[in-house]
Design a protein around this motif. Structure first.
Motif, mmCIF file in Angstrom:
data_model
loop_
_atom_site.group_PDB
_atom_site.id
_atom_site.type_symbol
_atom_site.label_atom_id
_atom_site.label_comp_id
_atom_site.label_asym_id
_atom_site.label_seq_id
_atom_site.Cartn_x
_atom_site.Cartn_y
_atom_site.Cartn_z
ATOM 1 N N UNK A 1 6.008 -7.010 -6.596
ATOM 2 C CA UNK A 1 5.618 -7.782 -5.414
ATOM 3 C C UNK A 1 5.446 -6.885 -4.201
ATOM 4 N N UNK A 2 6.385 -5.966 -4.006
ATOM 5 C CA UNK A 2 6.293 -5.036 -2.879
ATOM 6 C C UNK A 2 5.050 -4.160 -2.995
ATOM 7 N N UNK A 3 4.795 -3.667 -4.200
ATOM 8 C CA UNK A 3 3.634 -2.805 -4.409
ATOM 9 C C UNK A 3 2.341 -3.564 -4.123
ATOM 10 N N UNK A 4 2.242 -4.801 -4.601
ATOM 11 C CA UNK A 4 1.031 -5.592 -4.397
ATOM 12 C C UNK A 4 0.812 -5.883 -2.913
ATOM 13 N N UNK A 5 1.870 -6.296 -2.235
ATOM 14 C CA UNK A 5 1.727 -6.647 -0.817
ATOM 15 C C UNK A 5 1.434 -5.429 0.040
ATOM 16 N N UNK A 6 2.027 -4.307 -0.277
ATOM 17 C CA UNK A 6 1.720 -3.084 0.457
ATOM 18 C C UNK A 6 0.281 -2.644 0.224
ATOM 19 N N UNK A 7 -0.195 -2.824 -1.014
ATOM 20 C CA UNK A 7 -1.577 -2.478 -1.333
ATOM 21 C C UNK A 7 -2.551 -3.355 -0.558
ATOM 22 N N UNK A 8 -2.277 -4.659 -0.518
ATOM 23 C CA UNK A 8 -3.141 -5.578 0.231
ATOM 24 C C UNK A 8 -3.116 -5.256 1.727
ATOM 25 N N UNK A 9 -1.953 -4.927 2.229
ATOM 26 C CA UNK A 9 -1.833 -4.585 3.647
ATOM 27 C C UNK A 9 -2.607 -3.312 3.964
ATOM 28 N N UNK A 10 -2.564 -2.362 3.047
ATOM 29 C CA UNK A 10 -3.282 -1.105 3.227
ATOM 30 C C UNK A 10 -4.788 -1.340 3.235
ATOM 31 N N UNK A 11 -5.260 -2.224 2.359
ATOM 32 C CA UNK A 11 -6.694 -2.536 2.284
ATOM 33 C C UNK A 11 -7.160 -3.242 3.564
ATOM 34 N N UNK A 12 -6.355 -4.185 4.050
ATOM 35 C CA UNK A 12 -6.723 -4.906 5.284
ATOM 36 C C UNK A 12 -6.746 -3.988 6.494
ATOM 37 N N UNK A 13 -5.888 -2.966 6.468
ATOM 38 C CA UNK A 13 -5.802 -2.050 7.606
ATOM 39 C C UNK A 13 -7.028 -1.154 7.707
ATOM 40 N N UNK A 14 -7.700 -0.881 6.575
ATOM 41 C CA UNK A 14 -8.902 -0.044 6.573
ATOM 42 C C UNK A 14 -9.920 -0.605 5.583
#
Length: 223
Positions: free
Chosen positions: A81-94
């Motif tokens: 869950x942490x990995x998925x949410x961090x990945x989505x956050x990273x994509x939204x940031x750039x």
């Protein structure tokens, strides 16, 4: 406070690091236990039975094993869950691609995401194969783990699935251990070389230790 920590990127990375280390500890113990198969069916089956009686008579039959399973499931869910949410956050940031190419990362770093997916799918298959016997080949025998392991690695697809997953595990551990150390504040400029060396050794030992079992069956050392 818990919600605030979880919502932050640092909090999610900390959850990933701690859950990853819990799973790493289990993997080391699990690998050592797996290698008992080279001492024969009696030794391996006795070890499998012992796992269900750990803590007796204070703990009831299989209670300790179920506690370990619950902790592992919680660690896997928290990590994924942490990995998925961090990945989505990273994509939204750039959302836009970089104009200039970034320096090429290591192979382990670039494959962390799909490696995690492979390992997640493997865990499901592994449980259905050697725990529940749902997809097991050759007829699953309750209480005979040695024969069940031999049956699994007597098929080409059983070997392919397992070996590919263990190679992905090695890459995951190699990068994940060092990353967890950085997240938890253990890493530093002076310790980086030592931490990377430990990560490489752990990844190599785990990969070789786990793959030794199917190789042993394929070569007839375990039969």
């Amino acid at each position: 406070m818990a919600r605030t920590v979880w919502d932050s990127s640092v909090g999610k990375k900390t959850v990933m690091a701690v859950s990853g280390l819990i799973m790493l500890l289990y993997l080391v113990v699990h690998m050592i236990g797996n290698l008992k198969i080279f001492f024969g069916a009696g030794e391996f089956n006795h070890y499998a039975h012992w796992l269900r009686t750990v803590g007796e008579p204070f703990m009831h039959y299989e209670w300790t094993l179920w506690i370990i399973r619950v902790v592992l499931v919680a660690a896997v869910v928290a990590h994924a869950t942490s990995a998925y949410q961090l990945s989505r956050r990273d994509i939204r940031a750039r959302p836009a691609k970089y104009v200039h190419k970034k320096p090429q990362a290591s192979y382990a770093t670039r494959t962390m995401r799909w490696g995690g997916i492979i390992l997640g799918l493997f865990i499901v298959w592994h449980i259905l194969d050697l725990t529940t016997g749902t997809v097991h080949s050759g007829g699953f025998q309750e209480g005979h783990p040695y024969q069940n392991v031999v049956d699994t690695f007597s098929t080409w697809y059983g070997n392919v699935i397992y070996i590919v997953a263990m190679l992905a595990l090695g890459l995951h551990v190699r990068h994940g251990f060092w990353s967890a150390a950085q997240t938890l504040g253990v890493g530093s400029r002076t310790r980086d070389r030592a931490l990377k060396a430990v990560a490489n050794v752990l990844a190599l030992l785990l990969t070789a230790g786990f793959i030794a079992v199917p190789v042993g069956v394929m070569t007839g050392v375990v039969s």
